[in-house]
Write an enzyme that holds these catalytic residues in place. Sequence first.
Site, short mmCIF file in Angstrom:
data_model
loop_
_atom_site.label_atom_id
_atom_site.label_comp_id
_atom_site.label_asym_id
_atom_site.label_seq_id
_atom_site.Cartn_x
_atom_site.Cartn_y
_atom_site.Cartn_z
N ALA A 164 0.85 -1.20 0.00
CA ALA A 164 0.00 0.00 0.00
C ALA A 164 0.88 1.24 0.00
O ALA A 164 2.06 1.19 0.35
CB ALA A 164 -0.88 -0.01 1.23
N GLY A 199 0.25 -5.33 0.76
CA GLY A 199 -0.77 -5.39 -0.29
C GLY A 199 -0.23 -6.05 -1.55
O GLY A 199 -1.00 -6.65 -2.32
N GLU A 234 -0.68 -9.66 -0.99
CA GLU A 234 -2.12 -9.95 -1.05
C GLU A 234 -2.61 -9.96 -2.50
O GLU A 234 -3.40 -10.81 -2.90
CB GLU A 234 -2.91 -8.93 -0.21
CG GLU A 234 -2.66 -9.11 1.29
CD GLU A 234 -3.29 -8.00 2.12
OE1 GLU A 234 -2.94 -6.83 1.89
OE2 GLU A 234 -4.14 -8.31 2.98
N GLU A 251 2.57 -5.42 7.61
CA GLU A 251 1.61 -4.43 8.14
C GLU A 251 1.68 -4.28 9.65
O GLU A 251 1.54 -3.18 10.18
CB GLU A 251 0.17 -4.82 7.75
CG GLU A 251 -0.18 -4.56 6.30
CD GLU A 251 0.25 -5.68 5.37
OE1 GLU A 251 1.04 -6.56 5.78
OE2 GLU A 251 -0.19 -5.67 4.21
#
Length: 718
Positions: A60, A99, A102, A122
């Site tokens: 992210a 992310g 993911e 994270e």
Amino acid sequence: MAQFTVLGSVGLISLRNPPVNALSTHVRQAIIDNLKRALSDPKVKSVVISGHGGIFCGGADIKEFAKKLSGPPLAPMIHMIAAAHKPVVAAIEGSAFGGGLELALGCHYRLAHSKAKLGLPEVTLGLMPAAAGTQLLPRLIGVPAALNLITTGRHVTAAEALQLGIVDQVIDHNVLAEALRFSESVAGQPLDARRISTFPCPRPSDLDALFEEATRKVRQSARGAVAPLRCIEAVRAAATMPYAQGLELEGKLMATLMNSEQARALQYSFFAQRAVAKWSMPSGARWDTSQPRPVRRVAVIGLGTMGRGIAVALAQTGLPVVAVETQEKQLVQAKQAISAMLERGAKRRGAAPPPDGISYGTDIQAAADADLVIEAVFEDMALKEKVFQQLSAACKPGTLLCTNTSSLDVDHLAAQTRDPELVVGMHFFSPAHVMKLLEVVYGSRSSPQAVATVMQLGKKMGKVNVAVGNCPGFVGNRMLAPYLEQAFFLLEEGATPELVDQALEEFGFPMGVFRMSDLAGLDVGWKIRKENGLANHGLVAGQSATIRRGRRDSPLGDLLCEQGRFGEKTGRGWYQYDKPGGRVARSDPWLHSFLEGYRAQHGLVARPIDHQEVLERCLYALINEGFRILEDGIAAKPEDIDVIYVFGYGWPRHRGGPMFYASTVGLPKVLEVLERHHQAHPDVPHLQPCDLLRRLVAGGSPPIHKWNEVTGKFHSRL
Ligand code: NAI
């Protein structure tokens, strides 16, 4: 953005958002748009997602965290990829973090380059992988492995990722070319068995015990941190709930973290760590734009506790090292200890021990050819003066002479040499091959190039370098002094070591001040105080307080040393241990009656002290000194102090660092509390609020990154 190209029958979506292809709003939108194009284009039979510039995706965009989410959220995008009716292959090069991983878990296949790193970091930012990461990873690799990765945020190599089952193949040549070929080969094949969200989560039989153990570990390693506990809850949901329900819980848990104070502190800490690399000297010269000198050979002088660790850390970089120790016996012991440390280190990293690049000698002349020398002899000015004079005469012109002193004047040592501009302090922390922090101490004459060279070497050694000015104790130890002093005063006033340590450990320190002091050895400070004529003050019985030279001073540490209680090494200190060198601290009734006797002797009346007072007295005194350090220009910015405390002194990372903590408490409150305690203890100068703090409060308490504008000393480049 993300670029779309059709190569034969393959649709290639290439992320392009340098430097790490972060999933910013426009990148997410572009992935969705391009996926739609690929799925609706009849020529396209399969899809590859890759990252431009040798990196798949760093996750992210942290800069967007503070803003309101705009554009498509990540999780539905990942589900859209998984639901695609054409195979989607992730071609992972460089890194797939957060992310980014993911996103790869949403794909049907994952191919990784052998040098790639993968992880869900994270938690280190106070968050959780909430774009389905906590639900997908356990389904793919099982609960224990997923728990480990998600709660620690650690990165894995491609080889480990393959072993765990995160990736399907590891490629040591062109991953993109292989992924394009591979995606063609799987085009048209059924995809049901490739959608991770449909996998049943393997449910270990000892589920409760597993989660209890994970919780225990987290509580121990990240005391007081909330995010790892929420991560555990989310993974538990993956193991016990249907996918959709688990996903919903993941979202709810993430919402509790997103705007939490801990997340803010951890994100601040992340940026602070980057900010410490940018700095200018008081002259305005910037070391970070200076060209470092080449360092091809390093010498270490003195192979005691510190020299050994420094030699190991240097050898691990692959640099040839010359190690000099005058005592034959010490030299033999050091050689053995260094080899053992190198072997253990290699084993831990799963690598072969580095080639033995260390040569040993007993004569300082052996350092003559070094480009940089690190002195780590006893903390004795006369000895260090002599060593610097010898080094200056022996070494080739241009050699940097560095000192690992923890308290002595770097300028004074520089004055012993031919080229004072080449003298810099390198203050490592014990054990030097493990501890991340390196205080790089520039003297008044150190050149920016010399500082740049040391910073570059520190980086090569894997250290977090913080450049600081020259003053007694530099930054870290200078702030530690008032903290320790308050702890002693609290004992005099009625506290016990157990009470003080418990309060600090509940705050989040891995160890309270007295446990830490037992571990480090009480004798170290005692020796220095004795040399400076400060130990054993000849206290007068019946004195109402322990006043020396007009200010309160506690002899408690020295009195323990006089009893031979040096801490763990002697089996007795502020606590008792089962044997000398023992690690398990137990309450010591002797110590309690000693404290009672001491109070009675000096007319001190014990009063009840609570945790709140311990925190206020110890932490605010330390913070106050931090403001003085900023005021004096010894630290260039508050971030420097915070990084020093997080990486060198066990300050809980989820509290950002002492200066960040002060900003979260609120500067007016910090000032008010200090004033209150100073009124109660007027003979304790460390409790007197410093001018900078007063000026900041008077100026309306600007945000932390504006403090330097008030000091006028430096300009933060955050
Ligand atoms: P130590 O006492 O364990 O080792 C010092 C070594 O230097 C001994 O092996 C001694 O034989 C050797 N030595 C003495 N004179 C020498 C000479 N002329 N040439 C070569 N070797 C010589 O001391 P330690 O703890 O390693 O400390 C070294 C320095 O690091 C000190 O300045 C200390 O203040 C500093 N320091 C210590 C830390 C600690 O936690 N121990 C932390 C940070 C800095």
